[in-house]
Motif scaffolding. Sequence first.
Motif, short mmCIF file in Angstrom:
data_model
loop_
_atom_site.label_atom_id
_atom_site.label_comp_id
_atom_site.label_asym_id
_atom_site.label_seq_id
_atom_site.Cartn_x
_atom_site.Cartn_y
_atom_site.Cartn_z
N ARG A 1 33.01 39.89 -55.41
CA ARG A 1 32.52 38.55 -55.71
C ARG A 1 33.57 37.50 -55.34
O ARG A 1 33.27 36.50 -54.71
CB ARG A 1 32.18 38.47 -57.20
N SER A 2 34.84 37.77 -55.72
CA SER A 2 35.93 36.86 -55.34
C SER A 2 35.97 36.69 -53.84
O SER A 2 36.13 35.58 -53.33
CB SER A 2 37.27 37.44 -55.79
N ILE A 3 35.83 37.80 -53.11
CA ILE A 3 35.97 37.74 -51.65
C ILE A 3 34.84 36.92 -51.04
O ILE A 3 35.09 36.03 -50.23
CB ILE A 3 36.03 39.16 -51.03
N TRP A 4 33.59 37.17 -51.47
CA TRP A 4 32.52 36.42 -50.80
C TRP A 4 32.55 34.95 -51.16
O TRP A 4 32.35 34.07 -50.31
CB TRP A 4 31.14 37.07 -50.94
N ILE A 5 32.88 34.64 -52.43
CA ILE A 5 32.99 33.22 -52.80
C ILE A 5 34.08 32.55 -51.96
O ILE A 5 33.89 31.46 -51.42
CB ILE A 5 33.26 33.07 -54.31
N SER A 6 35.22 33.22 -51.82
CA SER A 6 36.33 32.63 -51.07
C SER A 6 35.99 32.47 -49.60
O SER A 6 36.38 31.47 -48.98
CB SER A 6 37.58 33.50 -51.19
N LEU A 7 35.27 33.44 -49.04
CA LEU A 7 34.90 33.34 -47.62
C LEU A 7 33.95 32.16 -47.40
O LEU A 7 34.09 31.43 -46.42
CB LEU A 7 34.28 34.64 -47.12
N VAL A 8 33.00 31.98 -48.33
CA VAL A 8 32.07 30.85 -48.20
C VAL A 8 32.85 29.53 -48.29
O VAL A 8 32.67 28.63 -47.47
CB VAL A 8 30.97 30.92 -49.29
N VAL A 9 33.75 29.45 -49.28
CA VAL A 9 34.55 28.23 -49.45
C VAL A 9 35.38 27.96 -48.18
O VAL A 9 35.45 26.83 -47.70
CB VAL A 9 35.48 28.36 -50.69
N THR A 10 35.97 29.02 -47.62
CA THR A 10 36.80 28.88 -46.43
C THR A 10 35.99 28.38 -45.24
O THR A 10 36.38 27.44 -44.55
CB THR A 10 37.45 30.23 -46.08
N LEU A 11 34.83 29.01 -45.03
CA LEU A 11 33.99 28.64 -43.89
C LEU A 11 33.56 27.17 -43.98
O LEU A 11 33.69 26.41 -43.01
CB LEU A 11 32.76 29.56 -43.85
N ILE A 12 33.10 26.77 -45.17
CA ILE A 12 32.66 25.38 -45.35
C ILE A 12 33.86 24.44 -45.15
O ILE A 12 33.74 23.39 -44.51
CB ILE A 12 32.04 25.17 -46.75
N ALA A 13 35.02 24.85 -45.68
CA ALA A 13 36.21 23.99 -45.57
C ALA A 13 36.55 23.72 -44.11
O ALA A 13 36.87 22.60 -43.74
CB ALA A 13 37.39 24.62 -46.30
N ILE A 14 36.48 24.76 -43.27
CA ILE A 14 36.81 24.58 -41.85
C ILE A 14 35.75 23.71 -41.18
O ILE A 14 36.07 22.77 -40.43
CB ILE A 14 36.93 25.95 -41.15
N LEU A 15 34.48 24.00 -41.45
CA LEU A 15 33.40 23.28 -40.77
C LEU A 15 33.39 21.80 -41.13
O LEU A 15 33.26 20.94 -40.26
CB LEU A 15 32.04 23.91 -41.09
N ILE A 16 33.51 21.47 -42.43
CA ILE A 16 33.46 20.04 -42.76
C ILE A 16 34.84 19.40 -42.69
O ILE A 16 34.95 18.18 -42.60
CB ILE A 16 32.79 19.76 -44.14
N GLY A 17 35.89 20.23 -42.69
CA GLY A 17 37.24 19.68 -42.63
C GLY A 17 37.65 19.28 -41.23
O GLY A 17 38.41 18.33 -41.05
N PHE A 18 37.13 20.00 -40.22
CA PHE A 18 37.56 19.73 -38.84
C PHE A 18 37.28 18.30 -38.39
O PHE A 18 38.19 17.61 -37.93
CB PHE A 18 36.94 20.75 -37.87
N PRO A 19 36.04 17.79 -38.54
CA PRO A 19 35.79 16.40 -38.11
C PRO A 19 36.66 15.40 -38.87
O PRO A 19 37.13 14.42 -38.30
CB PRO A 19 34.31 16.18 -38.44
N PHE A 20 36.89 15.69 -40.16
CA PHE A 20 37.74 14.81 -40.97
C PHE A 20 39.15 14.80 -40.40
O PHE A 20 39.75 13.73 -40.18
CB PHE A 20 37.76 15.31 -42.43
N ALA A 21 39.67 15.99 -40.10
CA ALA A 21 41.02 16.10 -39.55
C ALA A 21 41.11 15.40 -38.20
O ALA A 21 42.12 14.76 -37.88
CB ALA A 21 41.41 17.57 -39.40
N HIS A 22 40.02 15.48 -37.42
CA HIS A 22 39.99 14.88 -36.09
C HIS A 22 40.21 13.37 -36.18
O HIS A 22 40.97 12.78 -35.42
CB HIS A 22 38.63 15.19 -35.45
N THR A 23 39.55 12.73 -37.15
CA THR A 23 39.72 11.29 -37.33
C THR A 23 41.06 10.97 -38.00
O THR A 23 41.75 10.03 -37.61
CB THR A 23 38.56 10.72 -38.19
#
Lengths: 304, 280
Positions: free
Chosen positions: B66-88
């Motif tokens: 459960r820890s692993i799947w929750i963390s993987l989901v959090v990580t994936l979302i963080a990269i996807l929504i974080g990238f455009p933010f970092a770009h600006t």
Amino acid sequence: MSALTTLADRMQPRRRTAKQPALLPLPRTIAKIAYMTLISAFLLAPIVVVLAASLTERAYLTFPPHGVSLKWYRDAFAQQDFVDSLKFSVWTAAVVATLAALIAYLLALALGSTSILGHRRALTRLVTWLRVGTLSARTIRLTAIMPMMLPVIVLAVALLQFFARIGIVSSPLSIIFGQLVMCLPFAVLMAEIGLGHVDPSTCLAAESLGASKLRVLRTIVVPASSSGLAVAWAFSFVVAFGDSTVALLLQGPGQITAPIDIFNVLYFNPFAPTVAAMAGLLAVITFACLTVGIAVLERGGRRA
Amino acid sequence: MRLHPVARIALGLPALAALAVLFVAPMVNILLQSLHVNTIAGTSSAWTVHNYSEGISGFYRSSMLRSIWISLVVTLIAILIGFPFAHTYAKAKGPGRFVLTLILFLPLLTTSIVTSYGWLIVLGRSGMVNTALQHIGIISKPINFLYSPLGDIIALEEWILPFAILPITGSLAGISPDIYKAAHSLGSGSIRTFLSMTVPLSRAGIIGGAVAAYALSMSSYTTPRLVSGGAVQVLPIAIYNQFVNVLNLPLGSALSILLLVVVLVPVALLGRRSMLAGRA
């Protein structure tokens, strides 16, 4: 020649499409601003909500708040347990930050002295020994930064066990030592940024003009990197002040930090406005330290 | 100036001593403790891997997964929504940059007890989100954000996102603007430039951010404890319970070592170069 023209022909429409976005800078900028606002709102949401909710005039949490009053802050300061925990948090975090900043600064100086302070002309006897020294510098740095990647809960239980064994578990020292390990990586990184502002050629010039090493350190290295030292202190303070896991496991009578006091109150009465006021106060303190820290960091970076 | 070796050692000594006593020794201590078992008479002196076999089966395996799947989901979302933010953010200058830095560091450093508390107010059954959605008429019954993995993911995301954005920003800022000019003059469209230049060149930051996001969400205790109230049994909660409530210290130690391995293996494989590579 014909190959070149076909190439040019093929480039033509492409170039136009590549240029097109420049004609529509406005929608793009608006989309960008909207996106940044959305993510920023998400990042700040819980903190803003806590602050807003703590200003309510009612005896229960409402959002948006009804009226604006600071009476729940007065109520928070009337809670002796909370005031004690806040004092405890502030003084332990200050001790932790001072220790972490000093230790990290000295370490960064030791690790960076060859790269920052330039060339080596070691005595032949020490050459091999020094090479071992530079190799292990990377290992030492890695060990110092490791606790950042280490699960905090694992660090906390490991410290709990260890402190119980050596008999300091019921002393503020346990929390100070525990948070010190947590803060060291941040402090080392900040101290390194600060030392990055030192200009090696200035050091070289001073030395070639006959300045002693101590004098170079005192008059060039330390002043140029003092912003890094200040930022290392501020970040360590904020990390120690904001720590919940280590403080939760190492709490004891008379050694409860402000976050843990809130945690304990939350358990019984989560939606009292006083709790929101306590939480809001912690957010404001963090915000203040952070603003100063980042301002110093940016200014230090610009001056260099 | 080259410092005398003795001076270097002396400067590094306080940090080395602190790390040895407060980091290495406690970790070795729980490693040793995990290799014994609890009996009625106390902790036995015989060496065994029993705690580890218990730790990777049944209840604890499901906590781990459960820890692993929750963390993987959090990580994936963080990269996807974080990238455009970092770009600006990487291109921002002046006061805009200052404000964005503040916005990134505030959730990262504010105690997770305060932010989790905020999420309790926002996501509760009669919280802001449910009230708003019911008011508009999108939902008729409140959504159970709290006491479910969904609430954990939202609350963790808010804390983790800056840890993903900062390394990506670092690597994006390191890309020379000439590369974009070259791509543009050779006729590459903006999408193609993004996919074939920006993303590969910022790979180190993406990996570093992902590793940090994964490691931190795997090890977070107070956020899941407050937001899901222990209803979502993640590994850190299981570890805490062993040490504080059940008092099976050897099993708790073994679970800690297991969590450590699951966190540090990806860090060592992927993140070492991107996260820990230093300037010194």
